[in-house]
Design a protein around this motif. Structure first.
Motif, PDB file in Angstrom:
ATOM      1  N   GLN A  90      24.088 -27.382  22.103  1.00 22.93           N
ATOM      2  CA  GLN A  90      23.907 -26.914  20.727  1.00 22.93           C
ATOM      3  C   GLN A  90      22.735 -25.947  20.642  1.00 22.93           C
ATOM      4  O   GLN A  90      22.796 -24.937  19.932  1.00 22.93           O
ATOM      5  CB  GLN A  90      23.678 -28.110  19.805  1.00 22.93           C
ATOM      6  N   ARG A  91      21.661 -26.240  21.356  1.00 26.09           N
ATOM      7  CA  ARG A  91      20.500 -25.353  21.368  1.00 26.09           C
ATOM      8  C   ARG A  91      20.874 -23.981  21.898  1.00 26.09           C
ATOM      9  O   ARG A  91      20.504 -22.952  21.321  1.00 26.09           O
ATOM     10  CB  ARG A  91      19.392 -25.963  22.231  1.00 26.09           C
ATOM     11  N   THR A 118      23.049 -22.069  19.389  1.00 27.36           N
ATOM     12  CA  THR A 118      22.291 -21.644  18.215  1.00 27.36           C
ATOM     13  C   THR A 118      21.400 -20.449  18.539  1.00 27.36           C
ATOM     14  O   THR A 118      21.277 -19.512  17.740  1.00 27.36           O
ATOM     15  CB  THR A 118      21.427 -22.813  17.692  1.00 27.36           C
ATOM     16  N   LYS A 136      23.533 -17.395  18.616  1.00 30.65           N
ATOM     17  CA  LYS A 136      23.922 -16.993  17.262  1.00 30.65           C
ATOM     18  C   LYS A 136      22.805 -16.223  16.572  1.00 30.65           C
ATOM     19  O   LYS A 136      23.036 -15.162  15.976  1.00 30.65           O
ATOM     20  CB  LYS A 136      24.272 -18.240  16.434  1.00 30.65           C
ATOM     21  N   MET A 190      23.423 -21.137   8.661  1.00 30.30           N
ATOM     22  CA  MET A 190      22.508 -22.229   8.971  1.00 30.30           C
ATOM     23  C   MET A 190      21.333 -22.208   8.006  1.00 30.30           C
ATOM     24  O   MET A 190      21.144 -21.251   7.255  1.00 30.30           O
ATOM     25  CB  MET A 190      22.001 -22.124  10.414  1.00 30.30           C
ATOM     26  N   THR A 236      16.075 -23.942  10.358  1.00 26.20           N
ATOM     27  CA  THR A 236      16.662 -23.935  11.705  1.00 26.20           C
ATOM     28  C   THR A 236      16.400 -22.606  12.394  1.00 26.20           C
ATOM     29  O   THR A 236      16.027 -22.561  13.575  1.00 26.20           O
ATOM     30  CB  THR A 236      18.172 -24.196  11.629  1.00 26.20           C
TER      31      THR A 236
END
Length: 447
Positions: A294-295, A298, A301, A335, A339
């Motif tokens: 996930q890191r 992200t 992104k 998001m 974040t």
């Protein structure tokens, strides 16, 4: 109304900060080095986790107190430079000091700051801690001040410059007068300096030209701290058919493997405590791998959104980044702003234009005639206006405001003053004074 007791059922949503969620948040804002340390700690505690080999075929090894330098490492020579303490210790060994003087010398060497000057109160501390006389400290200090480069072990900027002037037989009464009035040097007040030194302005300017050749911080010639190169988390490459490709630099990312076979062996033993522990380790391992994945997604992104927003900068058609906020990127990728803030912390990207921290692409917007410009672009225009000044056309802050307004940028005079001071640009009064006295002392004499 009669008080009564009753049961009421309600439904509501809350966010529980579980240890796993807190771990994911921490991993998100870590740099690659911090992430590798955290993953190593988790691997040490979880027997089902194994640190996988990097893409270069080796497993990273942490060695305390050992620095490995390859033969073709361009930083090898820099990494091996002598520190200020090592240099002074070697020089002191050639001065023929007595054992008592050597003890004082070691104490004073340890009291040097990064500039090579003695910290405040070093001599007094030597008297108290070593139990020696003031004469012994002064005599030892006089010997230490003969070291190369000249200026080491000075107790002030004035003494540092005076030692260097004395070495070249240039410590004249005029030079000493200037050193005693460095506050006038900082104000570039040549006329007042000439009055204080009882000499002509031309003599002051000539002496200042000599002082400019000195080194006010001789200790900086030596290594004060190890050099840490910026390691990019993301690589931005130009596509052959246009646009940019944003990829994670997986070569620098720690990778973990889950040993499912070992878990199966423990489960087959039937030992309740062992199986419970193994299941807990398995859940923790799966959570870690999901958090790392996930890191990574992200970060990509956020980096992709930055490249899209700052496309003109990456293509080279703009010299400065466009105005951009964390909220705009957060809206682009769906998001929360917090974040995005964690992602841009301690992260960098490598692009055809160089390596930049993520934070460098976020700039405050300033209204302009054709939309808005970033604060960096405004500062660059102010710098350009000052750099193109002539002795007869030094611009005041008000004149800079008018020039910027003519270029379509409307800002207040106090904003110009704030940006000018942040760039260490003197006021118009000081710049005019500098223009009248060409060759005046440089800004490093302000300390």
């Amino acid at each position: 109304m009669t008080p009564s007791l009753r049961l009421v059922q309600t439904q509501r949503q809350t966010l529980a900060m579980t240890p796993q969620l807190m771990q994911a948040i921490k991993l998100l804002q870590m740099s690659n080095l911090e992430l590798e340390a955290a993953v190593r700690e988790e691997v040490d505690q979880n027997p089902l986790l194994t640190l996988a080999s990097r893409s270069d075929g080796r497993v990273p090894v942490r060695r305390e107190g050992v620095r490995e330098v390859s033969g073709n490492d361009p930083l090898a020579a820099v990494a091996g430079r002598t520190s200020l303490t090592e240099h002074c210790a070697r020089e002191a060994a050639t001065l023929g000091l007595t054992p008592a003087e050597q003890q004082i010398a070691n104490f004073l060497i340890g009291s040097l700051d990064e500039d090579g000057r003695l910290s405040d109160g070093a001599e007094t501390s030597a008297l108290e801690m070593l139990g020696v006389s003031g004469a012994a400290v002064s005599a030892t200090l006089a010997k230490l001040q003969t070291m190369e480069p000249t200026g080491l072990f000075a107790r002030s900027l004035q003494e540092c410059l005076a030692l260097q002037l004395a070495e070249i037989d240039a410590l004249t009464p005029v030079a000493q007068g200037i050193l005693d009035n460095l506050h006038l040097v900082a104000r570039r007040d040549v006329r007042r300096l000439a009055e204080v030194c009882d000499t002509s302005e031309s003599a002051v300017v000539e002496t200042l030209s000599t002082i400019r050749t000195l080194d006010p911080r001789p200790g900086l010639a030596f290594d004060a701290a190890p050099i840490h190169a910026i390691e990019p988390d993301v690589i931005v490459r130009r596509r052959a058919n246009g646009g940019f490709l944003v990829v994670l630099d997986t070569a620098r990312m720690p990778k973990v493997l889950i040993d499912a076979d070992y878990h199966a062996e423990i489960a087959a033993t039937g030992n309740t405590a062992a199986v419970s522990f193994a299941n807990q380790c398995l859940r923790s391992a799966h959570w870690l791998t999901r958090s790392l994945d996930q890191r990574a997604r992200t970060i990509v992104k956020v980096a992709s959104a930055i490249v899209t927003r700052q496309r003109a900068f990456f293509e080279g058609t703009a010299q400065h980044v466009s105005p951009l906020t964390l909220r705009e990127v957060a809206e682009d990728i769906g998001m929360h702003e917090s974040t995005v803030s964690r992602v841009v912390s301690n992260k960098a990207l490598s692009s055809p234009r160089g390596v930049f921290p993520f934070r460098a692409f976020f700039a405050v917007a300033i209204d302009a005639a054709d939309g808005s410009v970033s604060a960096d672009a405004v500062r660059a225009q102010i710098r350009q206006l000052v750099d193109t000044e002539t002795p007869a056309s030094v611009r005041s802050d008000d004149e800079i405001v008018k020039t910027l307004k003519a270029n379509g940028i409307v800002i207040a005079r106090r904003t110009v003053a704030k940006y000018r001071e942040a760039m260490n640009i003197p006021s118009s009064v000081e710049r005019r004074r500098m223009a009248r006295h060409e060759g005046f002392a440089s800004s490093h004499l302000r300390r």
